[in-house]
Design a protein around this motif. Structure first.
Motif, PDB file in Angstrom:
ATOM      1  N   PRO A 165       0.831  -1.217   0.000  1.00 58.03           N
ATOM      2  CA  PRO A 165       0.000   0.000   0.000  1.00 58.03           C
ATOM      3  C   PRO A 165       0.861   1.260   0.000  1.00 58.03           C
ATOM      4  O   PRO A 165       1.958   1.283   0.567  1.00 58.03           O
ATOM      5  N   ARG A 166       0.372   2.298  -0.661  1.00 55.84           N
ATOM      6  CA  ARG A 166       1.144   3.541  -0.761  1.00 55.84           C
ATOM      7  C   ARG A 166       1.481   4.100   0.608  1.00 55.84           C
ATOM      8  O   ARG A 166       2.591   4.588   0.834  1.00 55.84           O
ATOM      9  N   TRP A 167       0.520   4.073   1.522  1.00 61.89           N
ATOM     10  CA  TRP A 167       0.757   4.666   2.839  1.00 61.89           C
ATOM     11  C   TRP A 167       1.853   3.926   3.595  1.00 61.89           C
ATOM     12  O   TRP A 167       2.607   4.522   4.364  1.00 61.89           O
ATOM     13  N   LEU A 168       1.953   2.607   3.342  1.00 62.14           N
ATOM     14  CA  LEU A 168       2.976   1.825   4.028  1.00 62.14           C
ATOM     15  C   LEU A 168       4.355   2.059   3.414  1.00 62.14           C
ATOM     16  O   LEU A 168       5.376   2.044   4.114  1.00 62.14           O
ATOM     17  N   ALA A 169       4.394   2.293   2.095  1.00 57.41           N
ATOM     18  CA  ALA A 169       5.672   2.497   1.420  1.00 57.41           C
ATOM     19  C   ALA A 169       6.182   3.921   1.545  1.00 57.41           C
ATOM     20  O   ALA A 169       7.381   4.172   1.354  1.00 57.41           O
ATOM     21  N   ALA A 170       5.286   4.876   1.870  1.00 58.36           N
ATOM     22  CA  ALA A 170       5.670   6.294   1.885  1.00 58.36           C
ATOM     23  C   ALA A 170       6.902   6.579   2.743  1.00 58.36           C
ATOM     24  O   ALA A 170       7.785   7.332   2.316  1.00 58.36           O
ATOM     25  N   PRO A 171       7.020   6.020   3.970  1.00 61.55           N
ATOM     26  CA  PRO A 171       8.216   6.316   4.770  1.00 61.55           C
ATOM     27  C   PRO A 171       9.516   5.897   4.086  1.00 61.55           C
ATOM     28  O   PRO A 171      10.532   6.585   4.221  1.00 61.55           O
ATOM     29  N   ALA A 172       9.486   4.780   3.348  1.00 59.16           N
ATOM     30  CA  ALA A 172      10.712   4.331   2.666  1.00 59.16           C
ATOM     31  C   ALA A 172      11.139   5.333   1.605  1.00 59.16           C
ATOM     32  O   ALA A 172      12.340   5.599   1.441  1.00 59.16           O
ATOM     33  N   PHE A 173      10.173   5.917   0.899  1.00 60.65           N
ATOM     34  CA  PHE A 173      10.516   6.904  -0.124  1.00 60.65           C
ATOM     35  C   PHE A 173      10.992   8.206   0.518  1.00 60.65           C
ATOM     36  O   PHE A 173      11.872   8.881  -0.024  1.00 60.65           O
TER      37      PHE A 173
END
Length: 431
Positions: A238-246
């Motif tokens: 999910p985008r919200w879960l990946a956002a911190p990595a970006f």
């Protein structure tokens, strides 16, 4: 022809330089870090340039005798040593203006699919402004906007895709529905070569893309088949879960660690990475290969599989090494300070020498840890880590041989770190 390529040490620029040189052209290769590039391509005429600082006056003497210019300079987003506006607009405009002043009429500019302010990224906005700077001049210009460029070697996004392919059992993927039309570096190079021929079209802006549309999911599965890794289960993160990595990727860029997992990459993926090659194909009759056809023409080798498997393992090893040495320096000055003094006292050192050795050793460990985490001269730092570890072992063996009564400690703590340092030193490419 005498052809100057700005950004010749980059992924696209290096392929263009090799292709044009093989066609008998004299290539003047310009780049920021040319020492390593010169070793890789010694037959090219290398000159240093820097779009962050160079103006039209700097470019004029470099253009003496040049028949055509190709600009391949680009950065993903701002970071340590990278400035999007300088790379894509100001620096490019200075080069284009110098071409107009020097009478170099043929200018080919490598832009990118999705160069549109609507994408919401500074990268796309700056790419578009760079194109406008070229169009405003009385030159025989051509602007090419490649989709995803693929080759046997990798960089940026393609390196990330192959690293994802190397993950066992399950592959995390943000999105997966984005559509590419991959174009091979060879077909892109051929398109550029055709535009250098007498009577070639000018004042054109074309999307350069292959005939096969593939989703991100299909791209990853295709590369896994090519590498011989078999099927995998794709986990659509999910985008919200990946956002911190970006966001972490953005922060790493400011300490000089360039990664494709940055917010700009995600914005461009969501906007447009496909392109429409119809106008280019109709005007030139080009017949680029599709993604599957390209992979079938170049079987994967053991080096490709090694690179994919090490894609995430090697950065992880670098972080483990950096944190290990950093923690060693901090612990020596804090919770283990008393024990360190006891060991040095038992070795027969004077109080003054004990203090010196403790602070020197801790500073040494801290400096190496920070350098490794910041990716500064990684091969050199790895070699110093290995030498420093041998020095520690030798010094303690001579002064306190009784420590080897419990050999399990050094075996578990020291030698795995040395193995990691050796792997990093052997595989790091400092360009």
């Amino acid at each position: 022809m005498n052809i100057l390529i700005a950004g010749a040490s980059g992924f696209i620029g290096s392929h263009l330089a090799a292709h044009l040189h093989s066609q008998g052209h004299r290539v003047i290769a310009a780049g920021r870090q040319i020492n390593a590039a010169r070793r890789l391509a010694p037959d090219l005429d290398w000159i240093a340039c820097d779009f962050r600082h160079d103006n039209a006056a700097d470019w004029r003497p470099r253009l003496a005798g040049v028949d055509a210019v190709i600009n391949c300079v680009g950065v993903l987003q701002d970071g340590l040593g990278d400035h999007s506006r300088a790379a894509h607009v100001d620096g490019a405009a200075a080069l284009f203006a110098a071409c107009a002043e020097a009478g170099v009429r043929r200018v080919i500019h490598i832009s990118a699919v999705g160069a549109d302010a609507a994408s919401g990224s500074a990268y796309a906005r700056d790419k578009l402004d760079g194109e406008a700077a070229l169009k405003a001049l009385d030159l025989d210009w051509a602007i090419l906007r490649p989709s995803l460029v693929i080759a046997r070697n990798v960089y940026g996004g393609t390196a990330l895709v192959r690293a994802l392919c190397g993950m066992p059992w399950i592959t995390p993927l943000v999105g997966g529905e984005q559509v590419f039309r991959p174009i091979s570096a060879e077909d892109l190079s051929a398109a550029v070569g055709d535009l250098l021929e007498p009577g070639a079209p000018s004042h054109v802006s074309w999307d350069i893309a292959g005939p096969q549309a593939v989703s991100m999911d299909q791209l990853l599965r295709g590369y896994r088949r090519w590498l011989g890794f078999g099927r995998t289960r794709i986990w659509h993160v999910p985008r919200w879960l990946a956002a911190p990595a970006f966001r972490i990727g953005d922060l790493l860029g400011w300490v000089g660690v360039r990664t494709s997992m940055r917010t700009t990459a995600l914005k461009q993926l969501d906007f447009d990475v496909e392109g429409d090659p119809a106008e280019w194909l109709a005007a030139t009759g080009a017949a680029p290969r599709g993604f599957d056809a390209y992979l079938a023409s170049a079987p994967a080798g053991v080096q490709d599989r090694w690179h994919a498997r090490l894609g995430f393992a090697r950065p992880a090893a670098r972080w483990v090494l950096g944190l290990y040495w950093l923690a060693t320096g901090i612990i020596s000055l804090t919770i283990a300070r008393g024990d360190a003094y006891d060991v040095l006292q038992a070795a027969g050192y004077t109080p003054a020498m004990q203090t010196f050795l403790l602070w020197f050793g801790s500073a040494f460990d801290l400096a190496l840890g920070v350098a490794m985490l910041a990716k500064w001269r990684v091969r050199l730092v790895s070699a110093i880590m290995i030498a420093g570890t041998f020095a520690y072992i030798l010094a303690l063996s001579l002064t306190l041989p009784g420590l080897w009564a419990d050999a399990l400690g050094p075996i578990l703590k020291v030698f795995p770190m040395m193995a990691l340092a050796l792997m990093i030193a052997a595989t790091e490419d400092e360009r």
